[in-house]
Every structure is written in C-alpha cells, then in structure tokens.
Design a protein around this motif. Structure first.
Motif, mmCIF file in Angstrom:
data_model
loop_
_atom_site.group_PDB
_atom_site.id
_atom_site.type_symbol
_atom_site.label_atom_id
_atom_site.label_comp_id
_atom_site.label_asym_id
_atom_site.label_seq_id
_atom_site.Cartn_x
_atom_site.Cartn_y
_atom_site.Cartn_z
ATOM 1 N N LEU A 140 1.506 -1.197 0.157
ATOM 2 C CA LEU A 140 -0.123 -0.138 -0.171
ATOM 3 C C LEU A 140 0.696 1.410 0.100
ATOM 4 O O LEU A 140 0.533 2.342 -0.735
ATOM 5 N N ALA A 141 1.718 1.304 1.305
ATOM 6 C CA ALA A 141 2.833 2.622 0.560
ATOM 7 C C ALA A 141 3.134 2.726 -0.967
ATOM 8 O O ALA A 141 3.839 3.843 -0.815
ATOM 9 N N ALA A 142 3.808 1.476 -1.355
ATOM 10 C CA ALA A 142 4.722 1.747 -2.873
ATOM 11 C C ALA A 142 3.353 2.189 -3.519
ATOM 12 O O ALA A 142 3.629 3.391 -4.235
ATOM 13 N N LYS A 143 1.895 2.019 -3.642
ATOM 14 C CA LYS A 143 1.045 2.542 -4.298
ATOM 15 C C LYS A 143 0.585 4.144 -3.611
ATOM 16 O O LYS A 143 0.357 4.803 -5.117
ATOM 17 N N LEU A 144 1.062 3.903 -2.355
ATOM 18 C CA LEU A 144 0.360 5.769 -2.181
ATOM 19 C C LEU A 144 1.557 6.190 -2.828
ATOM 20 O O LEU A 144 1.985 7.566 -3.420
ATOM 21 N N ALA A 145 2.855 5.671 -2.699
ATOM 22 C CA ALA A 145 3.926 6.617 -3.399
ATOM 23 C C ALA A 145 3.860 7.304 -5.000
ATOM 24 O O ALA A 145 3.918 8.044 -5.349
ATOM 25 N N VAL A 146 3.596 6.384 -5.750
ATOM 26 C CA VAL A 146 3.431 6.426 -7.025
ATOM 27 C C VAL A 146 2.358 7.250 -7.137
ATOM 28 O O VAL A 146 2.151 8.687 -8.127
ATOM 29 N N VAL A 150 3.212 10.998 -9.061
ATOM 30 C CA VAL A 150 1.951 11.226 -9.993
ATOM 31 C C VAL A 150 1.192 12.545 -10.047
ATOM 32 O O VAL A 150 1.076 13.829 -10.767
ATOM 33 N N ALA A 151 0.657 12.667 -8.835
ATOM 34 C CA ALA A 151 -0.458 14.178 -8.863
ATOM 35 C C ALA A 151 0.739 15.120 -8.660
ATOM 36 O O ALA A 151 -0.338 16.242 -8.959
ATOM 37 N N VAL A 152 1.394 15.166 -7.312
ATOM 38 C CA VAL A 152 2.321 16.642 -7.081
ATOM 39 C C VAL A 152 2.895 16.724 -8.984
ATOM 40 O O VAL A 152 2.295 18.472 -8.645
#
Length: 292
Positions: A140-146, A150-152
């Motif tokens: 989940l941490a990897a998903k949130l990092a991606v 991308v969002a930033v």
C-alpha cells in the motif's frame, strides 16, 4: 554383474551438479529466492500504473478538461471586469480566477488516485499482488508513493499551465493580469498543485477503504461538493470544521486576495492534510486486517 542402466544416468547427473557448483563450495539445497525490497515493489507499482490505459485517459481528461475550463472561464473575464463596481475591482484576483479550474480538476485527479488501488480490485489482480508482496503495508505504501508522485507532477503542471494561459487571455482583453513574480502569485499556483495532490491521496485512501471506484467516488463527491454546499445548515459548533475542508478553507490557498473568513490559508491546507493522513491511517489498518 552389469550395473543397472539407471546408475550411469544418476552418476552423470551428480557429476553435472558437482561441476556446476561454484569453486570452493557445494550444492546443499535449492537456490534461495531473491529478497523483494520496497524499491522492487515501487517499480512494480509504477509499471502497473503506466501499463493501464485508464491512467493515461484520466490524465488526458485532467489536462483537457482543466485547461478547457480555464479558456472558457477567462474568455469572459473582460466583460466581468467591465461590469464590476469599484469595490469589486479592488478585490480583482487574476491569479485566483485563472486557477478556478481546480473545482473540476480535483474530481478528475481524485479518480486517478482511486484507480491506483481500485483497478486491482476490479480485475482481481490484488490477490496476485498480495502473493508477490505479503507485507501489505509495503504494497500500500508503494501504491500511495506512485499516486503522490503522479499527482504532484500533474497538479503542478496543470496549475502553472492554467495560470499562464489565463493571464495571457486577460492581457488580450486589456484586463489587469498577474505575473508569477507578483506577491502571492507563485504561492497560490504552487499551493494549488499541492492541494490537488492531497485530494488524490484522499481519494486513494477512500479507494482502499471502499475497494470500489464507484463507492469511493460517491464519498469524494460528497466531501468536495455536498458538505460545503450544505455548510449553512451546520450547527455553529461545526462551522470551524469548514476551515480545513476541501473547496472551503483549504482551497483559499489558491487565491492572492485575503479572505476574511480564512485569514491563514496555508494553515487551513495543513489541517486538511492532517485529515487526509487520518484517512490514510485508517486505510492502512483496514488493508492489513482484511482478507483481500
């Protein structure tokens, strides 16, 4: 007596294994599986994201709709300024006007954040991902990092593009415009990108909790549009909550003219980020203790 035919084959196999062994060592068992690190998981999540056509369609929609709204809204700014009173002209905020596209952009970038998680639930790939990465918090941490990266990038590019296009249209109509070097302009543009990134993370957390894009999107729409729209019905003791609410106090960071209701917009944005962090904490707990 002639030895059985199987023995030479067995001897050859043993010799081959011995020959293949590294010098000074011996073959004592099967080769150990490579250790999966967070970097491996992060790379895998990035590959998943860029392999989905829906990710690129959503990004295209973000920029197409976002910049399209900027062009449409700023094309009539000359008429608005001409019809404005003297007091309204004093509060004229060309920077804030060019960034109003965030109202729709936050919904689209929210969908992008959700898809990082919910797309795997929709296709059944989540079970495979959990098998490959048994440590759920790492996955989940990897998903949130991606999603954050991308969002930033997407949020900042959209806000800067909306600002530059909007100001160019204002100058073409002989209406007061702004430059990035003007007081508060760069802060508002950069703050808009951070605001959109926070919305994407909020959406990713909701997607983790709901495990479905439709359910998470319904809640996000309620947070972004419904609650601020019904703010007048809230009791007095809940009015302070709006200072940290998306599209209310937190969105004041996208303007350069001070709002008396939200005199500290960056503090309001920080409060919103704390709320997003609470949703993400709940998402981590739920993701760790559920079956899938």
């Amino acid at each position: 007596m002639t030895p059985p035919a199987a023995e030479p084959a067995a001897t050859a196999t043993t010799a081959t294994a011995t020959t293949a062994a590294p010098a000074g060592g011996s073959v004592t068992g099967p080769t150990a599986a490579p250790r999966v690190t967070f970097v491996h998981t992060l790379r895998a999540e990035w590959v998943k994201f860029r392999s989905l056509r829906s990710s690129w369609y959503t990004l295209a929609c973000l920029f197409g709709v976002g910049l399209g709204i900027t062009v449409l809204s700023m094309s009539s700014a000359g008429t608005q300024y001409a019809d404005a009173t003297a007091e309204e002209r004093q509060d004229w905020d060309p920077t804030g006007l060019s960034l109003t596209t965030y109202i729709v952009a936050q919904l689209i970038i929210g969908v992008l954040g959700m898809l990082v998680v919910t797309s795997e639930y929709a296709t059944g790939l989540m079970q495979t991902s959990l098998t490959a990465t048994p440590r759920r918090h790492r996955l989940l941490a990897a998903k949130l990092a991606v999603a954050t990266a991308v969002a930033v990038v997407a949020g900042q590019v959209l806000m800067f593009a909306a600002f530059l296009i909007g100001q160019a249209l204002l100058r073409g109509q002989d209406v007061p415009s702004a430059e990035l070097g003007d007081p508060g302009a760069l802060s508002a543009v950069a703050g808009g990108g951070l605001y959109l990134a926070a919305i994407a993370l909020l959406a990713a957390g909701l997607g983790t909790l709901m495990r479905a894009t439709a359910g998470a999107l319904t809640i996000l729409v309620g947070i972004i549009f419904l609650v601020p729209g019904l703010a007048g019905l809230f009791p007095a003791w809940l009015e302070g909550l709006l200072g940290f609410w998306p599209t209310a106090g937190a969105a004041a960071v996208l303007t350069t003219v001070p709002d008396p209701d939200y005199p500290h917009p960056w503090l309001n944005l920080g409060g919103m980020c704390l709320g997003v962090a609470a949703v993400l904490a709940a998402a981590f707990v739920a993701f760790r203790h559920r079956d899938v």
